[in-house]
Design an enzyme around this catalytic site. Structure first.
Site, short mmCIF file in Angstrom:
data_model
loop_
_atom_site.label_atom_id
_atom_site.label_comp_id
_atom_site.label_asym_id
_atom_site.label_seq_id
_atom_site.Cartn_x
_atom_site.Cartn_y
_atom_site.Cartn_z
N ASP A 486 75.45 -75.95 -65.18
CA ASP A 486 76.80 -76.64 -64.84
C ASP A 486 76.92 -77.69 -66.11
O ASP A 486 76.02 -77.70 -67.01
CB ASP A 486 76.90 -77.89 -63.74
CG ASP A 486 78.11 -78.10 -63.33
OD1 ASP A 486 79.16 -77.93 -63.81
OD2 ASP A 486 78.12 -78.89 -62.03
N ASP A 553 86.26 -75.47 -58.15
CA ASP A 553 85.67 -76.18 -56.92
C ASP A 553 86.82 -75.94 -55.64
O ASP A 553 86.57 -76.39 -54.68
CB ASP A 553 85.42 -77.74 -57.18
CG ASP A 553 84.29 -77.93 -58.14
OD1 ASP A 553 83.37 -76.92 -58.13
OD2 ASP A 553 83.97 -78.90 -58.43
C1 DGJ Z 1 80.74 -79.43 -60.44
C2 DGJ Z 1 80.68 -78.05 -59.42
O1 DGJ Z 1 81.74 -77.50 -59.99
C3 DGJ Z 1 80.33 -78.38 -58.13
O2 DGJ Z 1 80.19 -76.88 -57.75
C4 DGJ Z 1 78.71 -78.87 -58.02
O3 DGJ Z 1 77.86 -78.28 -58.61
C5 DGJ Z 1 78.84 -80.43 -58.69
N1 DGJ Z 1 79.35 -80.27 -59.97
C6 DGJ Z 1 77.67 -81.13 -58.56
O4 DGJ Z 1 77.59 -82.26 -59.51
#
Ligand code: DGJ
Length: 748
Positions: A486, A553
């Site tokens: 990430d 998300d």
């Molecule tokens: C952003 C990501 O898009 C989410 O899926 C998740 O992993 C969060 N970060 C965790 O902080």
């Protein structure tokens, strides 16, 4: 195939790059300018036709060549134009002497060579040779500016099956003085006035509403897409998609440029005074100021160019073919992806070992194959304010450690995967306390936080070494099969202790590629999924390292379906992950039926983003059935030929047809317009099926189908008609199509 076009004395007059239904024709004009005369459908080119094409266009303008007033640079389709000469359109390059300012660059052609293989490109990604598709062919053309001693080499690679042309430029300082590079794009291209009107298929967006596609007609002036965020961005991948007006999935001419780059970028188009179009793109020039000392070399990121004359379908088939054969690591290119359950929306930061093992057990019961532990497992992390950089198990949540947890997950029959954000560091962390100077910052300015975090300076080898050993250590200690990588903030106030702000941002991206290159070499079996606060960094520069990407998300199917369609124009569906999540949706609050969430997610690389413990027994049974159906159709869905049958943009019925390469099997996924009353029957034409076959159509969602079988020609010409009937909102269905040959071919 790269065909040099040589004159009687063996001198180069031009080059014809031809493959996969596409021609790209280069010529030398006046023996010194490298110009392109065609990028589009394949055609024959010989010396007489080249002479016809290469006649310099006449026109009023400045005569750069004192002896010849018959042409003007402002009309010449140069492959890499420079400023301060007679071409008044946007240049591809701009540079100045560090001492003494901006000389008018004036490059002249020096020579050419065919390449024996794919060159090293200064740590930037280039495609690799793609197995059965055959090797790429390469050409380099050299030009030089006599005054500064700046040598410009133009690289061309041709992909045999797809006709994708990869371009990039290399700059070498052969002079005696340092040169500052202000602009060094990956490519410039002029489409001729005969192209006529063009639509730009651009996307816009932000976190949780990434990549909303909005085609628009181009007019006069210059239009630029881009990112100044240090990452390629949520609004758009670094891609430019142009098409003739009215282009749809099956008709129209289209051109695409996709940068192999993951930092600041631009892609621009401007109308020339003759009514043609200049397309360009590469590193964002506003943020670049790179000093090239005598003897030094600078490489631009590469761009991949694709053309199609039969609609977006043909164009995206070529882009997918190239991405799979030449960009994805060969190990992952044709490898089925596991169905995973990701813990984020099930637990957020609130878990311990027992609850995770329970969750993993439930995931296994539903038919998942991989359990992914998301954010919150390390340091003292209980929220997003702390501990990034301290990549050891949180002793309060996981007192027995990561290896023990991973062992318990494996005992349930699942592989173990882990979330990590290696580029980031929290101020509240042991790593920051030990190495406060490792972060990107601007001399004399306060460090800038985003999501409570700073960014590590990946341009420094000691930082990369530290991260590499931390990650490899974790992978080995816990037997990690999958990593979710990430990156949750853009780059702001960025400088480095080893490079000024005009270099630090690009060096950061080079550092990222170097780190990922070392990691993928050290752990070749590790499946890495790229994520950047959802889809904040989805680009072809990372495809060689990240075998798949988290698109957003937002998993609300009414938002997700158009996002997936937009991404699928460029990214092969097996590289785009899509999860079945809970209802109400965590981002939009919308309530949707399970079938819609699940059918839309099946158009991508399918997984789960929910807490199975909160499902009713009936829902759990439905999810179990869906997973089993998906697994039995996985190869087709992940590696088949995708056709987007819905309208682009939000609203409208959505449908995706996925056809096996031999046309004998297909899956149709359909979702109704949300909230549409009085649905009635639906009819969908199914392009991509074979007219010479008979298809038996069944559905896991609708009873009473299956006979009689329907001729492919009818499904192509008239379409499949069905009554969705009542069901949870929005109504969504899956269909199976299995072919048998037509008896006597009477319907053909
Ligand atoms: C952003 C990501 O898009 C989410 O899926 C998740 O992993 C969060 N970060 C965790 O902080």
């Amino acid at each position: 195939m790269i065909e040099p076009l040589l004159g009687e004395a063996g001198e180069a007059r031009g080059w014809h790059l031809r493959a996969g239904g596409t021609s790209y024709v280069l010529a030398l004009c006046k023996g010194r300018y490298v110009v392109h005369h065609h990028w589009g459908s394949a055609m024959a080119v010989d010396l007489p036709s080249l002479a016809r094409l290469a006649a310099p266009p006449e026109g009023f303008g400045v005569a750069d060549d004192l002896g010849d007033r018959s042409y003007s640079l402002n009309r010449l389709p140069q492959d890499y134009p420079w400023p301060l000469g007679g071409d008044f359109r946007s240049p591809a390059i701009s540079a100045e002497l560090v001492q003494g300012g901006a000389p008018a660059l004036d490059f002249a052609y020096r020579g050419w060579r065919l390449l024996p293989g794919i060159p090293d490109w200064g740590g930037l990604p280039l495609p690799h040779d793609g197995g059965p598709e055959g090797p790429l062919e390469g050409l380099e053309l050299d030009l030089e500016d006599g005054l500064t001693g700046l040598r410009l080499s133009l690289l061309y690679l041709v992909a045999p099956a797809t006709g994708v042309i990869v371009r990039a430029a290399r700059l070498e300082n052969h002079g005696k003085e340092a040169i500052r590079i202000r602009r060094a794009l990956s490519f410039s291209l002029d489409l001729p006035p005969s192209t006529g009107d063009l639509d730009l298929w651009a996307t816009e967006g932000a976190w949780a509403r990434e990549r909303q596609l909005e085609p628009r007609r181009l007019g006069p002036g210059r239009l630029e897409l881009g990112s100044r965020k240090g990452v390629s961005g949520h609004s758009s991948s670094p891609v430019l998609l142009l098409a003739t007006p009215g282009t749809g999935e099956e008709w129209g001419e289209a051109w695409a440029a996709s940068l192999l780059y993951s930092g600041d970028w631009i892609l621009g188009i401007e109308r020339s005074e003759d009514g043609g179009w200049r397309l360009q793109g590469g590193l964002h020039p506003e943020l670049l100021s790179w000093t090239l000392a005598p003897g030094e070399t600078f490489h631009t990121p590469a761009v991949a160019l694709a053309h199609g004359e039969r609609g977006l379908a043909e164009l995206s088939d070529r882009l997918h073919g190239f991405a799979v054969a030449n960009l994805l690591a060969p190990r992952w290119a044709r490898q089925d992806r596991p169905v995973l359950l990701n813990s984020w929306e099930a637990t957020y930061f609130d878990f311990d070992e027992d609850s995770l093992v329970d969750l993993a057990g439930q995931a296994a019961g539903l038919g998942a194959e991989l359990f992914v532990l998301d954010d919150g497992w390390f340091g003292d992390r209980v929220d997003d304010k702390t501990s990034l950089g301290d990549w050891q198990a949180n002793p309060l949540k996981l007192p027995s450690g990561l290896a023990a947890l991973a062992g318990k997950v494996r005992a349930l029959g699942l592989d173990f995967g882990l979330w990590i954000e290696p580029e980031a560091v929290s101020r509240k962390s042991a790593l920051y306390r030990e190495h406060p100077d490792w972060v990107l910052a601007l001399e004399g300015r306060e460090e800038a936080e985003g999501r409570n975090q700073l960014v590590l300076d990946l341009g420094r080898p000691e930082v990369r070494d530290h991260l590499l050993s931390a990650i490899v250590g974790l992978v080995e200690e816990a037997g990690i099969a999958y990593l979710k990588w990430d990156m949750n903030r853009p780059l702001s106030r960025v400088g480095s202790r080893t490079a000024g702000p005009g270099e630090a941002r690009h060096r950061q991206v080079l550092g990222l590629y170097a780190l990922l290159g070392s990691l993928t070499k050290a752990c070749p079996g590790l499946l890495i999924e790229g994520c950047a606060g959802g889809g904040g960094r989805l680009d072809w520069g990372l495809l060689p390292y990240f075998a798949q990407f988290w698109l957003s998300d937002n998993t609300d199917p009414t938002w997700r379906a158009p996002m997936q369609d937009a991404a699928s124009l460029f990214f092969p569906p097996l590289a785009i992950t899509a999860h079945l999540s809970a209802s109400p949706n965590h981002q939009t609050g919308r309530v949707t039926g399970l079938a819609a969430r699940s059918r839309v997610a099946m158009a991508g690389n399918f997984g789960l983003e929910l807490d199975p413990r909160r499902l009713t027994a009936e829902e759990a049974e439905a999810v179990r059935k869906d997973l089993s159906w998906y697994r039995s159709h996985r190869r087709l869905l992940q590696q088949g030929i995708h056709r987007r049958l819905g309208r682009p943009g939000p609203g409208g019925d959505w449908a995706r047809l996925v056809v096996a390469p031999d046309g004998r099997r297909a899956v149709l996924l359909w979702m109704a317009t949300p909230g549409r009353p009085n649905q009635g029957s639906v009819r969908l034409r199914l392009p991509g099926l074979r007219p010479d076959l008979l298809y038996t159509v069944t559905s896991p969602d609708l009873a009473g189908l299956g006979s009689p079988a329907i001729p492919g020609s009818e499904l192509l010409a008239r379409g499949l008609e069905f009554e969705p009937g009542p069901g949870p909102e929005p109504r969504a269905l899956a269909f199976d199509l299995e072919a048998t040959p037509l008896a006597g071919n009477s319907h053909g």
